[in-house]
Scaffold this motif. Sequence first.
Motif, mmCIF file in Angstrom:
data_model
loop_
_atom_site.group_PDB
_atom_site.id
_atom_site.type_symbol
_atom_site.label_atom_id
_atom_site.label_comp_id
_atom_site.label_asym_id
_atom_site.label_seq_id
_atom_site.Cartn_x
_atom_site.Cartn_y
_atom_site.Cartn_z
ATOM 1 N N SER A 250 27.703 -20.101 -22.300
ATOM 2 C CA SER A 250 28.079 -20.725 -21.043
ATOM 3 C C SER A 250 29.585 -20.811 -20.930
ATOM 4 O O SER A 250 30.256 -21.156 -21.884
ATOM 5 C CB SER A 250 27.510 -22.131 -21.004
ATOM 6 N N PRO A 251 30.183 -20.477 -19.693
ATOM 7 C CA PRO A 251 29.436 -20.121 -18.508
ATOM 8 C C PRO A 251 29.429 -18.644 -18.189
ATOM 9 O O PRO A 251 29.131 -18.274 -17.073
ATOM 10 C CB PRO A 251 30.186 -20.862 -17.424
ATOM 11 N N TRP A 252 29.830 -17.778 -19.121
ATOM 12 C CA TRP A 252 29.801 -16.363 -18.724
ATOM 13 C C TRP A 252 28.370 -15.912 -18.486
ATOM 14 O O TRP A 252 28.128 -14.989 -17.718
ATOM 15 C CB TRP A 252 30.538 -15.497 -19.748
ATOM 16 N N LEU A 253 27.399 -16.572 -19.105
ATOM 17 C CA LEU A 253 25.999 -16.280 -18.815
ATOM 18 C C LEU A 253 25.482 -17.134 -17.676
ATOM 19 O O LEU A 253 24.847 -16.646 -16.757
ATOM 20 C CB LEU A 253 25.140 -16.533 -20.063
ATOM 21 N N LEU A 254 25.754 -18.422 -17.751
ATOM 22 C CA LEU A 254 25.246 -19.378 -16.766
ATOM 23 C C LEU A 254 26.387 -20.168 -16.146
ATOM 24 O O LEU A 254 27.388 -20.480 -16.801
ATOM 25 C CB LEU A 254 24.274 -20.358 -17.432
ATOM 26 N N ASP A 255 26.197 -20.549 -14.902
ATOM 27 C CA ASP A 255 27.207 -21.332 -14.185
ATOM 28 C C ASP A 255 27.049 -22.812 -14.540
ATOM 29 O O ASP A 255 26.644 -23.631 -13.710
ATOM 30 C CB ASP A 255 27.038 -21.112 -12.679
ATOM 31 N N THR A 256 27.391 -23.156 -15.790
ATOM 32 C CA THR A 256 27.262 -24.552 -16.226
ATOM 33 C C THR A 256 28.593 -25.295 -16.269
ATOM 34 O O THR A 256 28.603 -26.525 -16.236
ATOM 35 C CB THR A 256 26.620 -24.639 -17.623
ATOM 36 N N GLU A 257 29.714 -24.574 -16.344
ATOM 37 C CA GLU A 257 31.001 -25.277 -16.419
ATOM 38 C C GLU A 257 31.265 -26.090 -15.155
ATOM 39 O O GLU A 257 31.910 -27.130 -15.205
ATOM 40 C CB GLU A 257 32.145 -24.296 -16.684
ATOM 41 N N ARG A 258 30.788 -25.615 -14.036
ATOM 42 C CA ARG A 258 30.909 -26.400 -12.797
ATOM 43 C C ARG A 258 30.190 -27.740 -12.963
ATOM 44 O O ARG A 258 30.695 -28.788 -12.533
ATOM 45 C CB ARG A 258 30.311 -25.610 -11.631
ATOM 46 N N ILE A 259 29.031 -27.711 -13.603
ATOM 47 C CA ILE A 259 28.266 -28.939 -13.819
ATOM 48 C C ILE A 259 29.015 -29.866 -14.769
ATOM 49 O O ILE A 259 29.130 -31.077 -14.513
ATOM 50 C CB ILE A 259 26.864 -28.601 -14.359
ATOM 51 N N TYR A 260 29.529 -29.315 -15.865
ATOM 52 C CA TYR A 260 30.310 -30.130 -16.802
ATOM 53 C C TYR A 260 31.492 -30.788 -16.086
ATOM 54 O O TYR A 260 31.754 -31.984 -16.255
ATOM 55 C CB TYR A 260 30.850 -29.255 -17.934
ATOM 56 N N THR A 261 32.204 -30.003 -15.308
ATOM 57 C CA THR A 261 33.389 -30.525 -14.623
ATOM 58 C C THR A 261 33.023 -31.674 -13.693
ATOM 59 O O THR A 261 33.674 -32.733 -13.711
ATOM 60 C CB THR A 261 34.065 -29.402 -13.811
ATOM 61 N N GLU A 262 32.001 -31.486 -12.887
ATOM 62 C CA GLU A 262 31.615 -32.520 -11.922
ATOM 63 C C GLU A 262 31.151 -33.791 -12.615
ATOM 64 O O GLU A 262 31.478 -34.905 -12.184
ATOM 65 C CB GLU A 262 30.525 -31.974 -11.001
ATOM 66 N N VAL A 263 30.417 -33.654 -13.719
ATOM 67 C CA VAL A 263 29.925 -34.829 -14.434
ATOM 68 C C VAL A 263 31.077 -35.604 -15.066
ATOM 69 O O VAL A 263 31.164 -36.838 -14.926
ATOM 70 C CB VAL A 263 28.892 -34.421 -15.502
ATOM 71 N N PHE A 264 31.979 -34.929 -15.751
ATOM 72 C CA PHE A 264 33.071 -35.640 -16.414
ATOM 73 C C PHE A 264 34.098 -36.164 -15.413
ATOM 74 O O PHE A 264 34.695 -37.226 -15.630
ATOM 75 C CB PHE A 264 33.724 -34.757 -17.474
ATOM 76 N N GLN A 265 34.308 -35.451 -14.322
ATOM 77 C CA GLN A 265 35.180 -35.989 -13.270
ATOM 78 C C GLN A 265 34.580 -37.269 -12.697
ATOM 79 O O GLN A 265 35.302 -38.241 -12.427
ATOM 80 C CB GLN A 265 35.375 -34.951 -12.167
ATOM 81 N N SER A 266 33.276 -37.279 -12.513
ATOM 82 C CA SER A 266 32.598 -38.453 -11.968
ATOM 83 C C SER A 266 32.721 -39.650 -12.904
ATOM 84 O O SER A 266 33.077 -40.757 -12.475
ATOM 85 C CB SER A 266 31.123 -38.125 -11.717
ATOM 86 N N ILE A 267 32.448 -39.445 -14.193
ATOM 87 C CA ILE A 267 32.516 -40.555 -15.151
ATOM 88 C C ILE A 267 33.941 -41.078 -15.275
ATOM 89 O O ILE A 267 34.178 -42.291 -15.221
ATOM 90 C CB ILE A 267 31.987 -40.114 -16.527
ATOM 91 N N CYS A 268 34.906 -40.172 -15.415
ATOM 92 C CA CYS A 268 36.300 -40.607 -15.532
ATOM 93 C C CYS A 268 36.749 -41.327 -14.265
ATOM 94 O O CYS A 268 37.453 -42.340 -14.328
ATOM 95 C CB CYS A 268 37.204 -39.403 -15.813
ATOM 96 N N GLY A 269 36.332 -40.813 -13.119
ATOM 97 C CA GLY A 269 36.715 -41.427 -11.854
ATOM 98 C C GLY A 269 36.196 -42.838 -11.702
ATOM 99 O O GLY A 269 36.854 -43.692 -11.072
#
Length: 217
Positions: A6-25
């Motif tokens: 991930s994510p060259w196989l699957l588009d998961t980095e977008r999910i990681y980014t959104e989750v950690f941005q949400s928690i930090c925010g």
Amino acid sequence: MLPKQSPWLLDTERIYTEVFQSICGEYGKEYTWALKARVMGRPAREAAAIICQSVGLPLEPEELLVESSRRLHERFPSAQLMPGVERLVTHLSAHGVPLAVATGSSRETLQRKTEQHGRLFNHMQVVVTSDELAAGHGKPAPDIFLKAASRFIPPAQPAKCLVFEDAPNGVGGAKAAGMQVVMVPDSQLDHDLQNGATQVLTSLTEFIPETFGLPSY
């Protein structure tokens, strides 16, 4: 050939980014791209510790790990294949090229990410996850790549392995293992962090197999 999950196989980095941005925010903190680049590809516990320390989250790393895991696991099954992945994996498999996944994710997390893509991941003869690594030996250490290469039958020589990576830590680990690396970074990743790869592509649709001595499409 040792492809990373991930994510060259699957588009998961977008999910990681959104989750950690949400928690930090929620704590008035910012999860920046510079920080993301530091933790991409690392084992989850190690990444959680770096995030907590870097942004000053009022959480213990284990607390961040538990909360982020809960949110991530809810969303991972929605991850889609990245452009060019299915064509490349099925092509190489059809030509008898050994394939592996060497990922900083745990086996449980990997299963969650790939549950909608079982047919594609059945092409992988070898799977190595962070559960199999000693503490502190995740990417950018070369251990996970060398372990994957050793499990092919017969074992693969590192110099004969080609790694696909998205993260600077993964590129560093693959190079330390003595392997060639094709990097497919996120468009937002600083260009200074894309150094070291054998080749950098904006998408796997650009990959030309025969460049690395592989069967052509």
